[in-house]
Design a protein around this motif. Structure first.
Motif, PDB file in Angstrom:
ATOM      1  N   ARG A  54      14.730  -8.074 -18.292  1.00  0.00           N
ATOM      2  CA  ARG A  54      13.322  -7.686 -18.186  1.00  0.00           C
ATOM      3  C   ARG A  54      12.816  -7.119 -19.518  1.00  0.00           C
ATOM      4  N   TYR A  55      11.539  -7.355 -19.797  1.00  0.00           N
ATOM      5  CA  TYR A  55      10.932  -6.756 -20.981  1.00  0.00           C
ATOM      6  C   TYR A  55      10.843  -5.234 -20.811  1.00  0.00           C
ATOM      7  N   PRO A  56      10.842  -4.511 -21.926  1.00  0.00           N
ATOM      8  CA  PRO A  56      10.705  -3.046 -21.830  1.00  0.00           C
ATOM      9  C   PRO A  56       9.295  -2.634 -21.427  1.00  0.00           C
ATOM     10  N   ASP A  57       9.145  -1.390 -21.038  1.00  0.00           N
ATOM     11  CA  ASP A  57       7.834  -0.828 -20.725  1.00  0.00           C
ATOM     12  C   ASP A  57       6.956  -0.917 -21.978  1.00  0.00           C
ATOM     13  N   PRO A  58       5.854  -1.649 -21.946  1.00  0.00           N
ATOM     14  CA  PRO A  58       5.036  -1.831 -23.149  1.00  0.00           C
ATOM     15  C   PRO A  58       4.404  -0.543 -23.656  1.00  0.00           C
ATOM     16  N   LEU A  59       4.217   0.427 -22.776  1.00  0.00           N
ATOM     17  CA  LEU A  59       3.615   1.701 -23.186  1.00  0.00           C
ATOM     18  C   LEU A  59       4.650   2.791 -23.426  1.00  0.00           C
ATOM     19  N   ALA A  60       5.929   2.485 -23.154  1.00  0.00           N
ATOM     20  CA  ALA A  60       7.003   3.467 -23.328  1.00  0.00           C
ATOM     21  C   ALA A  60       6.609   4.795 -22.674  1.00  0.00           C
ATOM     22  N   SER A  61       6.166   4.728 -21.432  1.00  0.00           N
ATOM     23  CA  SER A  61       5.551   5.884 -20.773  1.00  0.00           C
ATOM     24  C   SER A  61       6.474   7.087 -20.667  1.00  0.00           C
ATOM     25  N   GLU A  62       7.694   6.872 -20.152  1.00  0.00           N
ATOM     26  CA  GLU A  62       8.630   7.996 -20.012  1.00  0.00           C
ATOM     27  C   GLU A  62       8.942   8.613 -21.372  1.00  0.00           C
ATOM     28  N   LEU A  63       9.138   7.755 -22.356  1.00  0.00           N
ATOM     29  CA  LEU A  63       9.451   8.218 -23.710  1.00  0.00           C
ATOM     30  C   LEU A  63       8.301   9.037 -24.291  1.00  0.00           C
ATOM     31  N   CYS A  64       7.089   8.530 -24.185  1.00  0.00           N
ATOM     32  CA  CYS A  64       5.929   9.243 -24.730  1.00  0.00           C
ATOM     33  C   CYS A  64       5.683  10.558 -23.997  1.00  0.00           C
ATOM     34  N   GLU A  65       5.949  10.578 -22.702  1.00  0.00           N
ATOM     35  CA  GLU A  65       5.810  11.820 -21.955  1.00  0.00           C
ATOM     36  C   GLU A  65       6.846  12.849 -22.406  1.00  0.00           C
ATOM     37  N   SER A  66       8.064  12.391 -22.704  1.00  0.00           N
ATOM     38  CA  SER A  66       9.106  13.302 -23.186  1.00  0.00           C
ATOM     39  C   SER A  66       8.732  13.870 -24.546  1.00  0.00           C
ATOM     40  N   PHE A  67       8.215  13.008 -25.430  1.00  0.00           N
ATOM     41  CA  PHE A  67       7.757  13.458 -26.744  1.00  0.00           C
ATOM     42  C   PHE A  67       6.623  14.468 -26.587  1.00  0.00           C
ATOM     43  N   ALA A  68       5.652  14.133 -25.731  1.00  0.00           N
ATOM     44  CA  ALA A  68       4.483  14.995 -25.544  1.00  0.00           C
ATOM     45  C   ALA A  68       4.874  16.360 -24.980  1.00  0.00           C
ATOM     46  N   LYS A  69       5.813  16.373 -24.062  1.00  0.00           N
ATOM     47  CA  LYS A  69       6.249  17.647 -23.487  1.00  0.00           C
ATOM     48  C   LYS A  69       6.930  18.513 -24.530  1.00  0.00           C
ATOM     49  N   PHE A  70       7.759  17.899 -25.368  1.00  0.00           N
ATOM     50  CA  PHE A  70       8.462  18.683 -26.398  1.00  0.00           C
ATOM     51  C   PHE A  70       7.474  19.293 -27.389  1.00  0.00           C
ATOM     52  N   TYR A  71       6.469  18.504 -27.795  1.00  0.00           N
ATOM     53  CA  TYR A  71       5.524  18.975 -28.812  1.00  0.00           C
ATOM     54  C   TYR A  71       4.246  19.571 -28.226  1.00  0.00           C
ATOM     55  N   GLN A  72       4.138  19.593 -26.895  1.00  0.00           N
ATOM     56  CA  GLN A  72       2.972  20.169 -26.229  1.00  0.00           C
ATOM     57  C   GLN A  72       1.677  19.476 -26.649  1.00  0.00           C
ATOM     58  N   VAL A  73       1.689  18.140 -26.557  1.00  0.00           N
ATOM     59  CA  VAL A  73       0.484  17.363 -26.798  1.00  0.00           C
ATOM     60  C   VAL A  73       0.215  16.496 -25.567  1.00  0.00           C
ATOM     61  N   ASN A  74      -0.941  15.871 -25.539  1.00  0.00           N
ATOM     62  CA  ASN A  74      -1.321  15.016 -24.423  1.00  0.00           C
ATOM     63  C   ASN A  74      -0.570  13.684 -24.517  1.00  0.00           C
ATOM     64  N   PRO A  75       0.207  13.307 -23.508  1.00  0.00           N
ATOM     65  CA  PRO A  75       0.962  12.045 -23.590  1.00  0.00           C
ATOM     66  C   PRO A  75       0.070  10.817 -23.713  1.00  0.00           C
ATOM     67  N   ALA A  76      -1.159  10.904 -23.247  1.00  0.00           N
ATOM     68  CA  ALA A  76      -2.076   9.772 -23.355  1.00  0.00           C
ATOM     69  C   ALA A  76      -2.474   9.480 -24.793  1.00  0.00           C
ATOM     70  N   HIS A  77      -2.203  10.434 -25.677  1.00  0.00           N
ATOM     71  CA  HIS A  77      -2.592  10.284 -27.080  1.00  0.00           C
ATOM     72  C   HIS A  77      -1.400   9.956 -27.978  1.00  0.00           C
ATOM     73  N   VAL A  78      -0.288   9.541 -27.361  1.00  0.00           N
ATOM     74  CA  VAL A  78       0.948   9.256 -28.099  1.00  0.00           C
ATOM     75  C   VAL A  78       1.249   7.760 -28.031  1.00  0.00           C
ATOM     76  N   THR A  79       1.585   7.177 -29.166  1.00  0.00           N
ATOM     77  CA  THR A  79       1.998   5.777 -29.246  1.00  0.00           C
ATOM     78  C   THR A  79       3.391   5.722 -29.849  1.00  0.00           C
ATOM     79  N   ALA A  80       4.315   5.019 -29.206  1.00  0.00           N
ATOM     80  CA  ALA A  80       5.678   4.879 -29.715  1.00  0.00           C
ATOM     81  C   ALA A  80       5.788   3.639 -30.580  1.00  0.00           C
ATOM     82  N   GLY A  81       6.647   3.711 -31.594  1.00  0.00           N
ATOM     83  CA  GLY A  81       6.827   2.576 -32.490  1.00  0.00           C
ATOM     84  C   GLY A  81       8.288   2.353 -32.827  1.00  0.00           C
TER      85      GLY A  81
END
Length: 350
Positions: A54-81
């Motif tokens: 299967r293809y990966p999650d195109p929005l990397a949602s879990e990953l971006c939420e983990s990043f956002a929680k660590f840095y205390q930012v809005n996960p909707a404003h995070v893009t993974a690369g």
């Protein structure tokens, strides 16, 4: 008739890192800290049960939420690369049109101008002061005079190890019409980030990486944080499945370990401080030969006479550092690696 490469790529050469085996690698600004076994076991389990068909999650949602929680930012404003490099390439390709002007500073990370050249943007370069600091007023003047569309620089800077304080960065952002992209790859080692202010500006995007403080250089993972308009545009132009499933899982595991991350950063800063202190000690006895710059990163940057000779002598002793003309860049390693480097360095500088 033989096929001919176009002008913009005809004379390019592939990236040429140091190759060969060297017991002590202080050349790439990587973390010297390995992933703990308990995390490695979680990664192995994730690898075993990944749906490879299967293809990966195109929005990397879990990953971006983990990043956002660590840095205390809005996960909707995070893009993974796929590393910050991919994001820089996408930003240059999407936010610049052919012939647009992009401003960088020098010295800085060399790949910025490379990606601009690939999209046939006009490169405007601000040359830093002799002490390698940035005059923000001159940057603003240069950007506005040349109708610059994009300003891109690292803060703290690779390779100089110097940083621009947040008040000066704010002044730059609010004084230009250009999109300002701050590459904060080394900001985990300093306290002048604008990450918690990124939503306040319509022309600011911040890049972060997992290759330095988090010890995940091998998986190639970076992030961009910006306001909703910029974030939506970036997500629209990036490749749909740019971060593979394993990288997403591994990144999520690490980012959900805040105590481990902060402990690791403290260890790296302690190593950097030890290395910097020792290099300052050596400078006192060799002030006519070398100068050590203050550091806000995980490395030490020094100007030194006969830099190439010293670099080659270090290689012969099994120690790799980064040679940059009249300068050497030395990444903080383990305390034992630092001590061995210092011992050899003191010998070869004589």
């Amino acid at each position: 008739m033989a096929y001919q490469l176009n002008e913009k790529i005809r004379d390019l050469r592939p990236y040429d890192p140091i190759t060969g085996h060297y017991p002590i690698r202080l050349d790439a600004n990587e973390s010297f800290l390995p992933i703990p076994n308990r995390i490695a076991l979680k990664i192995m389990e994730s690898a075993a049960f990944t749906a490879y068909n299967r293809y990966p999650d195109p929005l990397a949602s879990e990953l971006c939420e983990s990043f956002a929680k660590f840095y205390q930012v809005n996960p909707a404003h995070v893009t993974a690369g796929n590393g910050s490099d991919e994001l820089i390439s996408v930003i240059c390709g999407a936010f610049l049109m052919k012939g647009d002007a992009m401003l960088t500073v020098s010295p800085d990370f060399s790949m910025y101008r490379f990606y601009a050249s690939i999209v046939e943007a006009k490169s405007i370069v601000y040359a830093k002061n002799p002490d390698l600091t940035i005059d923000v007023d001159k940057v603003i003047e240069l950007a506005n005079a040349n109708d610059v569309r994009l300003i891109l620089f690292s803060n703290p800077c690779n390779p100089t190890s110097l940083g621009l304080r947040k008040g000066e960065v704010r002044r730059l952002i609010t004084s230009v019409k250009a999109l300002v992209v701050l590459d904060e790859a080394y900001m985990d080692f300093w306290d002048q980030s604008l990450l918690d202010e990124v939503e306040q500006y319509d022309n600011l995007m911040i890049l972060r990486t997992c290759s330095k403080a988090f010890g995940m250089a091998a998986i190639r993972l970076g992030f961009a944080v910006a306001n909703p308009t910029l974030t939506n545009a970036l997500k629209a132009v990036k490749s749909p499945y740019n971060v593979n499933s394993l990288t997403q899982k591994i990144g999520s595991h690490i980012l959900k370990e805040p105590d481990l991350i902060r402990s690791g950063i403290n260890d790296i800063v302690a190593s950097r401080n030890m290395l910097y202190s020792e290099m300052m000690r050596i400078e006192k006895n060799n002030s006519e030969k070398m100068h050590v710059y203050p550091t806000a990163t995980n490395f030490v940057f020094l100007q030194i006479a006969q830099a190439e000779e010293i670099y080659l002598a270090l290689l012969k002793s099994g120690i790799a550092v980064r040679f940059m003309g009249d300068f050497l860049r030395v990444t903080a390693g383990t305390m034992e690696e630092n001590k061995e480097f210092i011992k050899v360095f003191e010998t070869v500088i004589q």
